[in-house]
Design an enzyme around this catalytic site. Structure first.
Site, PDB file in Angstrom:
ATOM      1  N   HIS A 179       0.140   0.110  -7.992  1.00  0.00           N
ATOM      2  CA  HIS A 179       1.352  -0.623  -7.154  1.00  0.00           C
ATOM      3  C   HIS A 179       0.741  -1.472  -6.197  1.00  0.00           C
ATOM      4  O   HIS A 179      -0.613  -1.556  -6.171  1.00  0.00           O
ATOM      5  CB  HIS A 179       1.867   0.680  -6.154  1.00  0.00           C
ATOM      6  CG  HIS A 179       2.436   1.823  -7.009  1.00  0.00           C
ATOM      7  ND1 HIS A 179       3.422   2.600  -6.415  1.00  0.00           N
ATOM      8  CD2 HIS A 179       2.572   2.233  -8.211  1.00  0.00           C
ATOM      9  CE1 HIS A 179       4.153   3.381  -7.260  1.00  0.00           C
ATOM     10  NE2 HIS A 179       3.563   2.696  -8.446  1.00  0.00           N
ATOM     11  N   GLU A 222       0.669  -1.866  -3.101  1.00  0.00           N
ATOM     12  CA  GLU A 222      -0.087  -1.284  -1.612  1.00  0.00           C
ATOM     13  C   GLU A 222      -1.347  -0.812  -2.193  1.00  0.00           C
ATOM     14  O   GLU A 222      -2.452  -1.119  -1.310  1.00  0.00           O
ATOM     15  CB  GLU A 222       0.562  -0.034  -1.275  1.00  0.00           C
ATOM     16  CG  GLU A 222       2.017  -0.670  -0.743  1.00  0.00           C
ATOM     17  CD  GLU A 222       3.277  -0.251  -1.831  1.00  0.00           C
ATOM     18  OE1 GLU A 222       4.123   0.221  -1.274  1.00  0.00           O
ATOM     19  OE2 GLU A 222       2.963  -0.436  -2.878  1.00  0.00           O
ATOM     20  N   CYS A 229       6.238   4.200  -1.562  1.00  0.00           N
ATOM     21  CA  CYS A 229       6.599   5.529  -2.194  1.00  0.00           C
ATOM     22  C   CYS A 229       5.688   6.448  -1.658  1.00  0.00           C
ATOM     23  O   CYS A 229       4.799   6.014  -1.012  1.00  0.00           O
ATOM     24  CB  CYS A 229       6.532   5.365  -3.823  1.00  0.00           C
ATOM     25  SG  CYS A 229       4.468   5.251  -4.263  1.00  0.00           S
ATOM     26  N   CYS A 267       1.987   5.823  -2.491  1.00  0.00           N
ATOM     27  CA  CYS A 267       1.249   4.696  -1.757  1.00  0.00           C
ATOM     28  C   CYS A 267       1.303   5.262  -0.115  1.00  0.00           C
ATOM     29  O   CYS A 267       0.298   4.864   0.762  1.00  0.00           O
ATOM     30  CB  CYS A 267       2.443   3.386  -1.819  1.00  0.00           C
ATOM     31  SG  CYS A 267       2.138   2.774  -3.542  1.00  0.00           S
TER      32      CYS A 267
END
Length: 142
Positions: A46, A48, A76, A79
């Site tokens: 992701h 992040e 999410c 993360c």
């Protein structure tokens, strides 16, 4: 946030979900990241987590004390956990996740169980831009 949006645009050009993240310390950009799950076939990539990994590498520490992360979409749960574990002080995001009515990200970032809490802030200045980018991406996929 504009740099995070540029990262999201990079993801979009690669056919990835358009999310971008930027880690900042003392007003200086430390690292950037955008989603790469499809390209690398890795669920962990992701925006992040990529930005956090690069920041740790650049600062030679897994502790990102005093850092902030700017993200185009509310993080999410995975993360949020990574942000907490990296000890990032503040999370600034441009638009809320549509399914986040349970405030899970906020619960994770403020949980005493994780031994570190982070401040979570919505900066709606670019909310429409980021929201439209995500909505258009998913409309084109359907």
């Amino acid at each position: 946030m504009l740099l995070a949006i540029k990262e999201a645009e990079k993801a979009l050009k690669k056919g990835e979900v358009p999310i971008g993240a930027v880690v900042v310390k003392d007003g200086k950009v430390i690292s950037c990241g955008h989603n790469q799950r499809e390209k690398k076939q890795n669920a962990l990539l992701h925006a992040e987590t990529i930005a956090i990994w690069k920041a740790c590498k650049k600062l030679h520490s897994w502790r990102l004390d005093g850092c902030e992360i700017f993200v185009t979409l509310e993080p999410c749960p995975m993360c949020s956990g990574a942000i907490s574990n990296a000890r990032i002080a503040r999370v600034i995001y441009a638009c809320p996740e549509k399914t986040s009515s349970d405030h899970l990200c906020e619960k994770i970032l403020s949980s005493p169980r994780l031994n570190h809490t982070a401040k979570l802030e919505l900066d709606a200045t670019y909310q429409q831009t980021c929201s439209a980018m995500l909505s258009n991406f998913f409309k084109e996929r359907r």
